[in-house]
Design an enzyme around this catalytic site. Structure first.
Site, PDB file in Angstrom:
ATOM      1  N   LYS A 295       0.708  -1.269  -0.037  1.00 33.79           N
ATOM      2  CA  LYS A 295      -0.027  -0.126  -0.063  1.00 33.79           C
ATOM      3  C   LYS A 295       0.886   1.345  -0.024  1.00 33.79           C
ATOM      4  CE  LYS A 295      -3.897  -2.548   2.415  1.00 33.79           C
ATOM      5  NZ  LYS A 295      -4.798  -2.336   3.568  1.00 33.79           N
TER       6      LYS A 295
ATOM      7  N   TYR B 278     -12.541  -3.918  -2.860  1.00 34.29           N
ATOM      8  CA  TYR B 278     -12.877  -4.401  -1.658  1.00 34.29           C
ATOM      9  C   TYR B 278     -14.596  -4.939  -1.841  1.00 34.29           C
ATOM     10  CZ  TYR B 278      -8.725  -3.167   0.800  1.00 34.29           C
ATOM     11  OH  TYR B 278      -7.616  -2.931   1.108  1.00 34.29           O
TER      12      TYR B 278
ATOM     13  N   ASN C  71      -1.438  -0.455   7.274  1.00 34.42           N
ATOM     14  CA  ASN C  71      -1.030  -1.617   7.780  1.00 34.42           C
ATOM     15  C   ASN C  71      -0.060  -2.227   6.546  1.00 34.42           C
ATOM     16  OD1 ASN C  71      -3.113  -2.381   5.907  1.00 34.42           O
ATOM     17  ND2 ASN C  71      -4.086  -3.380   7.576  1.00 34.42           N
TER      18      ASN C  71
ATOM     19  N   HIS D  77      -1.721  -5.392   1.488  1.00 32.84           N
ATOM     20  CA  HIS D  77      -2.992  -5.984   1.511  1.00 32.84           C
ATOM     21  C   HIS D  77      -2.670  -7.537   0.873  1.00 32.84           C
ATOM     22  CE1 HIS D  77      -6.799  -7.488  -0.248  1.00 32.84           C
ATOM     23  NE2 HIS D  77      -6.128  -8.200  -1.213  1.00 32.84           N
TER      24      HIS D  77
ATOM     25  N   GLU E 220      -9.547 -11.181  -7.080  1.00 38.01           N
ATOM     26  CA  GLU E 220      -8.674  -9.909  -6.986  1.00 38.01           C
ATOM     27  C   GLU E 220      -7.487 -10.085  -8.008  1.00 38.01           C
ATOM     28  OE1 GLU E 220      -9.266  -9.389  -2.389  1.00 38.01           O
ATOM     29  OE2 GLU E 220      -7.045  -9.852  -2.937  1.00 38.01           O
TER      30      GLU E 220
END
Ligand code: CDP
Ligand code: MG
Length: 201
Positions: free
Chosen positions: A14, A54, A156, A159, A170
């Site tokens: 990310k 998402y 975080n 992903h 995905e």
């Protein structure tokens, strides 16, 4: 049945992971366990691409909301709402800002149990409680309560697909067939082949 060594999973470093110069660190953790990198690219995704990513799994909004509520309650804290969908609506809006803030590195990792192994090495969603030794546990100090207070996403670093079905959807969302390489690594002989022939001279 296709051999388990062909399982694939999607990983995205990310924008915070890129900005903190952790691309190499993330890659090395998946490399050293024996997984094989079969696709990689750097992109700045659009908000529409992030929202579609998402919501590929129709249950994601409910599950993520429930997980967040549990995260609060396990610490004896009051969640911002008791309605999982209300929580995730806010999360999704924040995610669109977070993941479009700068370049991300999207990758496909292949190997036995790729989805579960990558999740294990990545760690739980909330860095405050992610295990020591995982990427999220070792490199981030964020929490739901702090990110909610500031109305932003939990940062975080990475992903990682949550299940084999999620990974399949995905991967199609981020990569075309021609961007995915089919090749053999020499080390696969040691990891997967039935006989360890050809070692002794
Ligand atoms: O990424 P992971 O599969 O571990 O978690 P998720 O439940 O699928 O949520 C996706 C992402 O949304 C997380 O990695 C966080 O960046 C963000 N999130 C958040 O900002 N606040 C929450 N309460 C839950 C998730
Ligand atoms: Mg997820």
């Amino acid at each position: 049945m296709e051999h388990p060594k062909y399982e694939q999973t999607l990983v995205i470093v990310k924008p915070d992971g890129v900005q903190r110069s952790l691309i190499g660190e993330v890659i090395s953790r998946y490399e050293r366990v024996g997984l094989k990198l079969v696709a990689i690219k750097m992109v700045i995704p659009t908000e529409a691409h992030v929202e579609a990513h998402y919501t590929l799994d129709p249950n994601w909004m409910r599950i993520t909301g429930e997980k967040t509520i549990k995260g609060y309650k396990d610490k004896g804290l009051l969640p911002p709402s008791e309605d999982p969908l209300e929580i995730t609506r806010v999360v999704l809006a924040s995610l669109k800002k977070y993941l479009t803030a700068g370049p991300v590195v999207a990758m496909i990792w292949e190997g036995a149990h790729a989805v579960k192994i990558v999740r294990k090495l990545t760690g739980g969603t909330e860095p405050l409680t992610s295990d020591v030794g995982t990427i999220r546990g070792d490199y981030v100090l964020d929490s739901y309560s702090m990110s909610d207070l500031d109305v932003r996403s939990v940062r975080n670093i990475v992903h990682a697909s949550g299940s084999v079905e999620e990974a399949e959807m995905e991967i199609k969302h981020w990569f075309t067939e021609t961007e995915i390489q089919k090749y053999r690594l020499i080390q696969e002989q040691i990891i997967y082949d039935v006989n360890l022939d050809g070692i002794k001279e």
